[in-house]
Scaffold this motif. Structure first.
Motif, short mmCIF file in Angstrom:
data_model
loop_
_atom_site.label_atom_id
_atom_site.label_comp_id
_atom_site.label_asym_id
_atom_site.label_seq_id
_atom_site.Cartn_x
_atom_site.Cartn_y
_atom_site.Cartn_z
N VAL A 12 0.87 -1.18 0.00
CA VAL A 12 0.00 0.00 0.00
C VAL A 12 0.90 1.22 0.00
O VAL A 12 1.86 1.30 0.78
N ALA A 48 -7.06 -3.03 1.79
CA ALA A 48 -6.61 -3.33 0.42
C ALA A 48 -7.26 -4.61 -0.08
O ALA A 48 -7.66 -4.71 -1.25
N LEU A 53 -9.66 1.07 0.28
CA LEU A 53 -8.61 1.94 0.82
C LEU A 53 -9.06 3.40 0.83
O LEU A 53 -9.83 3.83 -0.03
N ALA A 59 -3.17 0.24 -3.78
CA ALA A 59 -2.67 -1.10 -3.50
C ALA A 59 -1.94 -1.64 -4.73
O ALA A 59 -2.36 -1.42 -5.87
#
Length: 462
Positions: A12, A48, A53, A59
């Motif tokens: 991430v 994710a 998110l 991601a």
């Protein structure tokens, strides 16, 4: 053993990497627990996987759900799986629950619109679920009328309505007393025992031990070690893993001797009921400057209510409260159990602190001094409350309160969102500041071992 979820080189990132690439496989009947410090990126891993998110984060890597790759699927297609194939128990029930909808209806809605039951069946099943979780008496209450632990159990019930057999639990026992924690952990373990997949994110070593299966220790966005729970939790190979186990409250040093100052609070004969049920009766005590008093008891026993009465935020049904009339009311402060409730959601954290500094004519240099003492990076001040971990937000709430130089701080479960190492650092900071600054500390916790270690005296409710 059937492979339910496979993650390969998942990362991430925003401008810089937040979670470094990691890989793991979730198998049917074998729980997997991610254990680590607050702010280490554990929750971002869960988001994710879900495809949820926060804005500005991306991601990278590959994810397979029952052999089907999720990369490239439209967000709407990912959402169709929510609750039906893949369920997530969120970290903050305060943000996940509808504040205007009663508890029973929140669960019934899931059975109606996700599971497809009619309203009569949905409401009947919701009542059964909440009764099983010890919330039968709260069926018609709003979330704001529940304790933090009760809200967490309500969120668990609501997330379970769609029948998903792969569950991602993000800090599912946060804010719960030991009995409720064990109950929720037992319910999670049943997911795996029934042949489902369970990915649990926690900083609670007791939860990781009870779930068993596999454990990964995560810090600074990377995996430090992984393996069978009994191996990792008995003889960790990493320095941080050893530090994590050594930070359990039983190993903490004792509090410095008390040199108490003037009385800052007196309560006499306090009593309070909620919903026709008595929470407590005939509570009397005094608190002096620099003193640490612990309040313990199970979730829903009235610990938070007692503290709010002491601050004048609630009125008792009987009894009286004295606070020093020569002091400004802002010198009596509350550190909330749910930090999202204490911050404006769309205002940057730095701006929230600047507003306090300006309103109360404080010195910004004090913010800069406190940031490192609380283990906080100055970079966090540019973010909104939703863009930091629960533990980071709680430490920022502590910082903001300390700017007001309180003579009494009612700390309502101040470490329920923190890993053991950060919990130890934070409690040590609060208690040392109480001694140094002559601030009485009313410390509420469901962790009796913690309170017994750091409090001058303890009041037990329930």
């Amino acid at each position: 053993m059937t492979e339910l979820l496979k993650v390969e080189q998942l990362a991430v990132a925003a401008a810089d990497a937040i979670v470094r690439p990691l890989s793991f496989t979730l198998r049917a009947g074998r729980p997997l627990t991610l254990l680590g410090e607050t702010g280490s990126g554990k929750s971002l891993i869960a988001q994710a996987i879900m495809g949820n998110l926060p804005a500005g984060l991306q991601a990278r890597g590959r994810i397979w759900l029952r052999g089907e790759e999720l990369r490239g699927q439209a967000p709407a297609a990912r959402r169709q799986r929510w609750g039906r194939q893949l369920a997530m128990l969120p970290q903050e029930p305060w943000l996940a629950l509808d504040p205007t909808m009663r508890a029973g209806e929140q669960v019934a809605e899931g059975y109606r619109y996700v599971a497809g039951a009619d309203w009569a069946q949905a409401r009947s099943q919701a009542e059964q679920d909440l009764t099983r979780l010890g919330l039968g008496h709260a069926l018609h209450r709003l979330p704001g009328q529940l304790s933090g632990g009760m809200m967490q159990r309500l969120a668990f019930a609501a997330a379970s309505t769609g029948g998903a057999d792969i569950v991602i639990a993000d800090e599912p026992t946060k804010g719960l007393d030991a009995g409720s924690r064990d109950q929720v952990t037992g319910l999670l373990r049943q997911v795996a025992e029934a042949g489902g997949g369970l990915l649990t994110i926690t900083h609670d070593i007791a939860v990781a031990r009870q779930l068993g299966g596999e454990v990964m220790i995560v810090r600074g966005g990377e995996v430090l070690e992984s393996g069978p729970a009994e191996q990792v939790l008995q003889a960790p190979a990493s320095d941080y893993g050893r530090a994590l186990l050594a930070a359990e409250p039983a190993a903490w040093p004792e509090l410095a001797p008390l040199n108490a100052g003037a009385t800052v609070l007196k309560v006499d004969g306090l009593a309070k009921e909620r919903g026709g049920r008595p929470l407590f009766r005939d509570i009397s005590f005094e608190l002096r400057a620099g003193e640490v008093m612990g309040v313990v008891g199970p979730s829903g026993c009235g610990k938070s209510t007692l503290g709010s009465i002491c601050l004048g935020l609630l009125e008792p049904d009987a009894g009286s409260v004295w606070r020093d009339p020569a002091l400004a009311r802002t010198r009596y402060q509350k550190l909330y159990q749910d930090p999202p409730a204490a911050f404006a959601p769309w205002c940057s954290l730095g701006q929230s602190l600047k507003d306090v500094v300006k309103l109360h004519q404080k010195d910004w240099a004090e913010v800069e001094r406190l940031l490192p003492r609380l283990g906080l990076s100055p970079d966090l001040l540019a973010r909104s409350p939703r863009e930091v971990s629960g533990g980071e937000l709680q430490r920022l709430a502590i910082l903001r309160i300390l700017l007001l130089e309180p003579v009494l701080l009612f700390a309502d479960e101040p470490t329920s969102r923190l890993d053991l190492v950060t919990q130890q650092q934070t409690i040590r900071l609060l208690t040392s500041l109480a001694r140094e600054r002559g601030c009485a500390l009313l410390l509420v916790s469901h962790e009796a071992a913690l309170v017994n270690r750091v409090a001058d005296r303890v009041l037990t409710l329930g």
